[in-house]
Every structure is written in structure tokens, then in C-alpha cells.
Design a protein around this motif. Structure first.
Motif, PDB file in Angstrom:
ATOM      1  N   ALA A 137     -10.411   3.834  39.332  1.00 15.17           N
ATOM      2  CA  ALA A 137      -9.138   3.109  39.407  1.00 15.17           C
ATOM      3  C   ALA A 137      -8.065   3.723  38.524  1.00 15.17           C
ATOM      4  CB  ALA A 137      -9.352   1.651  39.015  1.00 15.17           C
ATOM      5  N   GLY A 138      -8.477   4.418  37.468  1.00 12.25           N
ATOM      6  CA  GLY A 138      -7.518   4.986  36.533  1.00 12.25           C
ATOM      7  C   GLY A 138      -8.197   5.303  35.224  1.00 12.25           C
ATOM      8  N   LEU A 139      -7.401   5.339  34.152  1.00 17.17           N
ATOM      9  CA  LEU A 139      -7.899   5.713  32.832  1.00 17.17           C
ATOM     10  C   LEU A 139      -7.344   4.767  31.781  1.00 17.17           C
ATOM     11  CD1 LEU A 139      -7.270   9.569  33.074  1.00 17.17           C
ATOM     12  CD2 LEU A 139      -9.487   8.430  33.324  1.00 17.17           C
ATOM     13  N   LEU A 140      -8.101   4.590  30.698  1.00 15.29           N
ATOM     14  CA  LEU A 140      -7.658   3.789  29.566  1.00 15.29           C
ATOM     15  C   LEU A 140      -7.911   4.585  28.291  1.00 15.29           C
ATOM     16  CD1 LEU A 140      -6.501   0.863  29.286  1.00 15.29           C
ATOM     17  CD2 LEU A 140      -8.797   0.159  28.576  1.00 15.29           C
ATOM     18  N   ARG A 141      -6.834   4.884  27.555  1.00 12.02           N
ATOM     19  CA  ARG A 141      -6.959   5.599  26.278  1.00 12.02           C
ATOM     20  C   ARG A 141      -6.991   4.577  25.148  1.00 12.02           C
ATOM     21  NH1 ARG A 141      -3.284  10.121  24.735  1.00 12.02           N
ATOM     22  NH2 ARG A 141      -1.671   8.535  24.815  1.00 12.02           N
TER      23      ARG A 141
ATOM     24  N   VAL B  82       0.845  -1.198   0.000  1.00 14.61           N
ATOM     25  CA  VAL B  82       0.000   0.000   0.000  1.00 14.61           C
ATOM     26  C   VAL B  82       0.878   1.245   0.000  1.00 14.61           C
ATOM     27  CG1 VAL B  82      -1.879  -1.181   1.205  1.00 14.61           C
ATOM     28  CG2 VAL B  82      -0.157   0.082   2.536  1.00 14.61           C
ATOM     29  N   PRO B  83       0.372   2.364  -0.515  1.00 18.92           N
ATOM     30  CA  PRO B  83       1.154   3.605  -0.487  1.00 18.92           C
ATOM     31  C   PRO B  83       1.467   4.027   0.947  1.00 18.92           C
ATOM     32  CG  PRO B  83      -0.730   3.806  -1.976  1.00 18.92           C
ATOM     33  CD  PRO B  83      -0.914   2.533  -1.214  1.00 18.92           C
ATOM     34  N   ALA B  84       2.637   4.606   1.132  1.00 19.69           N
ATOM     35  CA  ALA B  84       3.018   5.110   2.448  1.00 19.69           C
ATOM     36  C   ALA B  84       2.039   6.198   2.884  1.00 19.69           C
ATOM     37  CB  ALA B  84       4.435   5.655   2.408  1.00 19.69           C
ATOM     38  N   ALA B  85       1.787   6.256   4.195  1.00 20.74           N
ATOM     39  CA  ALA B  85       0.833   7.230   4.733  1.00 20.74           C
ATOM     40  C   ALA B  85       1.214   7.575   6.157  1.00 20.74           C
ATOM     41  CB  ALA B  85      -0.581   6.678   4.678  1.00 20.74           C
ATOM     42  N   TYR B  86       0.618   8.661   6.652  1.00 17.38           N
ATOM     43  CA  TYR B  86       0.970   9.176   7.980  1.00 17.38           C
ATOM     44  C   TYR B  86      -0.282   9.663   8.687  1.00 17.38           C
ATOM     45  CZ  TYR B  86       3.089  12.263  11.496  1.00 17.38           C
ATOM     46  OH  TYR B  86       3.449  12.876  12.668  1.00 17.38           O
ATOM     47  N   GLN B  87      -0.424   9.287   9.948  1.00 17.32           N
ATOM     48  CA  GLN B  87      -1.531   9.761  10.773  1.00 17.32           C
ATOM     49  C   GLN B  87      -0.969  10.482  11.994  1.00 17.32           C
ATOM     50  OE1 GLN B  87      -4.646   6.592  11.515  1.00 17.32           O
ATOM     51  NE2 GLN B  87      -3.111   5.296  10.509  1.00 17.32           N
ATOM     52  N   THR B  88      -1.366  11.744  12.190  1.00 21.96           N
ATOM     53  CA  THR B  88      -1.114  12.439  13.442  1.00 21.96           C
ATOM     54  C   THR B  88      -2.347  12.270  14.303  1.00 21.96           C
ATOM     55  OG1 THR B  88       0.337  14.105  12.453  1.00 21.96           O
ATOM     56  CG2 THR B  88      -0.683  14.656  14.549  1.00 21.96           C
ATOM     57  N   ILE B  89      -2.180  11.684  15.481  1.00 23.07           N
ATOM     58  CA  ILE B  89      -3.302  11.458  16.392  1.00 23.07           C
ATOM     59  C   ILE B  89      -3.024  12.243  17.667  1.00 23.07           C
ATOM     60  CG2 ILE B  89      -4.700   9.741  17.575  1.00 23.07           C
ATOM     61  CD1 ILE B  89      -3.637   7.647  15.604  1.00 23.07           C
ATOM     62  N   LEU B  90      -3.654  13.397  17.783  1.00 20.87           N
ATOM     63  CA  LEU B  90      -3.420  14.252  18.939  1.00 20.87           C
ATOM     64  C   LEU B  90      -4.149  13.716  20.165  1.00 20.87           C
ATOM     65  CD1 LEU B  90      -3.720  17.768  17.252  1.00 20.87           C
ATOM     66  CD2 LEU B  90      -1.654  16.435  17.707  1.00 20.87           C
ATOM     67  N   ALA B  91      -3.613  14.033  21.331  1.00 19.75           N
ATOM     68  CA  ALA B  91      -4.173  13.514  22.578  1.00 19.75           C
ATOM     69  C   ALA B  91      -5.656  13.803  22.706  1.00 19.75           C
ATOM     70  CB  ALA B  91      -3.410  14.103  23.771  1.00 19.75           C
ATOM     71  N   GLY B  92      -6.074  14.985  22.259  1.00 22.35           N
ATOM     72  CA  GLY B  92      -7.473  15.371  22.370  1.00 22.35           C
ATOM     73  C   GLY B  92      -8.406  14.571  21.495  1.00 22.35           C
ATOM     74  N   HIS B  93      -7.846  13.821  20.533  1.00 22.05           N
ATOM     75  CA  HIS B  93      -8.655  13.000  19.632  1.00 22.05           C
ATOM     76  C   HIS B  93      -8.679  11.529  20.044  1.00 22.05           C
ATOM     77  CE1 HIS B  93      -7.698  16.232  16.365  1.00 22.05           C
ATOM     78  NE2 HIS B  93      -8.644  16.624  17.203  1.00 22.05           N
ATOM     79  N   ILE B  94      -8.001  11.207  21.139  1.00 20.14           N
ATOM     80  CA  ILE B  94      -7.962   9.821  21.622  1.00 20.14           C
ATOM     81  C   ILE B  94      -8.992   9.668  22.735  1.00 20.14           C
ATOM     82  CG2 ILE B  94      -6.544   8.030  22.691  1.00 20.14           C
ATOM     83  CD1 ILE B  94      -4.077   9.435  21.485  1.00 20.14           C
ATOM     84  N   PRO B  95     -10.012   8.836  22.536  1.00 19.63           N
ATOM     85  CA  PRO B  95     -11.023   8.678  23.584  1.00 19.63           C
ATOM     86  C   PRO B  95     -10.433   8.040  24.838  1.00 19.63           C
ATOM     87  CG  PRO B  95     -11.381   7.092  21.801  1.00 19.63           C
ATOM     88  CD  PRO B  95     -10.305   8.021  21.336  1.00 19.63           C
ATOM     89  N   THR B  96     -10.886   8.550  25.982  1.00 15.43           N
ATOM     90  CA  THR B  96     -10.410   8.074  27.272  1.00 15.43           C
ATOM     91  C   THR B  96     -11.579   7.499  28.070  1.00 15.43           C
ATOM     92  OG1 THR B  96      -8.640   9.719  27.321  1.00 15.43           O
ATOM     93  CG2 THR B  96      -9.260   8.723  29.423  1.00 15.43           C
TER      94      THR B  96
END
Length: 289
Positions: free
Chosen positions: A158-162, A137-151
Motif C-alpha cells: 500500500a505504501g511506506l511508513l518512515r 537542558v543544553p541546546a543540541a542538534y541531531q542530523t538524521i539522514l534518510a538512510g538512518h530512518i527505518p522504513t
């Protein structure tokens, strides 16, 4: 039914990748390729204190082919550029997910802002294999910022899971993936306990980054160690002897041969030779200024 713990592993011997990443390789496909497919390698960089500098610290232009790199930053900042046109800066909580596919060149350096301030640095780089049908597949890049990761808050505070990739309890992560897998990034508070549901037929590992975990009420897991879990069973219980950060990696095995040479991971030695020839012939392109 809880998943059995097949073994715990770690690595106290570190090495430098370039001049910006002091890493410990916690696992690689040379030893765990069958048991951890589709995951190939995990390098844990830091914790390390960098002094201020005007120099560029990191790794210059180099190739990859046939798999994906996943970089999770906890402290510090990393700048990325690649020949697909992808790139950007990621800081604490952010993730970059690069698909090398049919060939890419990239570079990774500390951000100029972080280099000037120095301070704590800590990150993980994970290599994820591509199925044979997707290695071109063609090379690709994803920027995944913290604010876009569900928590997800864990039961009983007990804590958190992203959820970076895959899904947990009906919540899906943002990463685009090529095979069924999960990458969850967790924090468990001191004295807390949680039972996580794990897909029964997935290869699975718990990676302890900081702190101390007790798995299934018996097995201790310290910083920079991981536990390999059995296919059978569909849950694992984690208890934090002290504040702990960890990764949960699960995936459906690709059940395909692995042939690797440096930055290339394919299925046969002939494909490795073709990758080397393609790179030498300039097929991976270059990074534009």
C-alpha cells in the motif's frame, strides 16, 4: 476501535519566513495547544519553484528557547548552523532535530548548491514542546539522514511508513525525544488502504501534505490539511484517492501551561520575560564563522 475525527483544518493563506521559506501554518498552540500537546506548530513550506541565484535565501541568525524544531525536507536542500556548534546540510528525506532547550541561536538557508540549480522546494517544520523539567537542558542538534530512518512497507504494497521518532510495530525511530511521542512520515499509493495502530491515550493528528486521503471511510483530507483525532480508539484507516504523502503525529499530553512569545515557549509569563532578558544579555551565545 477507530479513533473519531474531531475536525479537519487547513490554511490557504501563506506567508514568507525570511526570503527562502513560503509557508502555510497548518496549526499552532494558540488554537490547538491543549489538543495537540506536545506538538506546538506545523509550518508547511512549498511546494514552490525557486529560480537559480547566487544570493543566500533563508532566515538569518535568530533565537529559540524552551522547545524543539524538527525540519523534514522533501525537495531542495537546507543548511543549518547554531550556537551549540550543530549544523549541516539536509536534503530530500533528511531531518534535522534541534533542541533549543535553555537557549540557542540558529540560522537556516538554502544550500549553496541548491541555490545555484534552483528547482522544487518543499519541507515541513514542526515545533515540539519540552516538558517543564527539560526546558533548561543544553541546546543540541541531531542530523538524521534518510538512510538512518527505518522504513516499514505497509501491508499489501500500500505504501511506506518512515519512523522518524517514537516507534511503530516494534520499529523505533532514531530521534532522541523528551516525552512519549511519534512522528511517522508516510506515502500511500493511489487506491490503497491501510489501518494504522495509534496509541489510545495520545493526542493525535493526520497531516495530509500532498494528494487526497479518505479517513475512516468517510472524511476527505486534501493537500495541506490535517485531521484532529479523538483520544478514544486505537486505530485510523487511510485510503488514498490518489498518490498521497502524509505525517502521523501522536503524543502523550504534557498537561502543562503554555506561555509563548515569538521564538520562546515556556510555562509562565515570568519565564518568557526571563528568556527575553537572557537573550538580550547574550546568554544564548552566537554562531561562529
Amino acid at each position: 476501535m477507530q479513533k473519531k475525527i474531531l475536525g479537519t483544518y487547513g490554511n490557504d493563506r501563506g506567508h514568507w519566513v525570511g526570503d527562502g521559506f513560503p509557508v502555510r501554518s497548518l496549526f499552532s498552540y494558540s488554537q490547538f495547544g491543549k489538543h495537540l500537546s506536545p506538538f506546538l506548530l506545523l509550518d508547511y513550506a512549498g511546494p514552490h519553484e525557486f529560480e537559480t541565484t547566487d544570493a543566500r535565501r533563508g532566515v538569518g541568525e535568530h533565537p529559540h528557547k524552551g522547545f524543539e524544531t524538527v525540519t523534514i525536507v522533501y525537495d531542495g536542500e537546507v543548511e543549518h548552523r547554531d550556537s551549540s556548534g550543530g549544523g549541516g546540510t539536509i536534503g530530500p528525506g533528511d531531518v534535522q532535530w534541534m533542541t533549543a532547550g535553555n537557549g540557542v541561536q540558529h540560522e537556516e538557508f538554502h544550500s549553496s548548491a541548491y541555490a545555484k540549480t534552483g528547482g522544487s522546494f518543499r519541507m515541513v517544520q514542526l515545533w515540539v514542546n519540552l516538558p517543564a523539567k527539560d526546558k533548561g537542558v543544553p541546546a543540541a542538534y541531531q542530523t538524521i539522514l534518510a538512510g538512518h530512518i527505518p522504513t516499514i512497507p505497509l501491508t499489501g504494497n500500500a505504501g511506506l511508513l518512515r519512523i522518524i521518532a517514537g516507534e511503530y510495530a516494534g520499529t523505533a525511530g532514531p530521534a532522541r525525544i523528551f516525552s512519549p511521542l511519534n512522528v511517522w512520515d508516510g506515502v500511500l499509493h493511489e487506491g490503497a488502504q491501510v489501518t494504522l495502530d495509534i496509541p489510545k491515550d495520545h493526542n493525535a493528528a493526520i497531516v495530509s501534505l500532498e494528494g487526497q486521503l479518505i479517513l475512516n471511510g468517510a472524511q476527505e483530507l486534501g493537500a495541506a490539511q490535517f485531521a484532529l483525532l479523538d483520544h478514544e480508539g486505537s486505530a485510523v484507516t487511510l485510503q488514498a484517492a490518489r498518490e498521497s504523502s502524509f505525517l502521523v503525529l501522536t503524543g502523550e499530553s504534557l498537561n502543562e501551561p503554555i506561555a509563548g512569545y515569538g521564538p520562546f515557549v515556556m510555562n509562565t509569563q515570568d519565564e518568557i520575560q526571563q528568556a527575553i532578558d537572557d537573550f538580550n544579555n547574550g546568554c544564548f551565545g552566537g554562531i561562529h564563522a
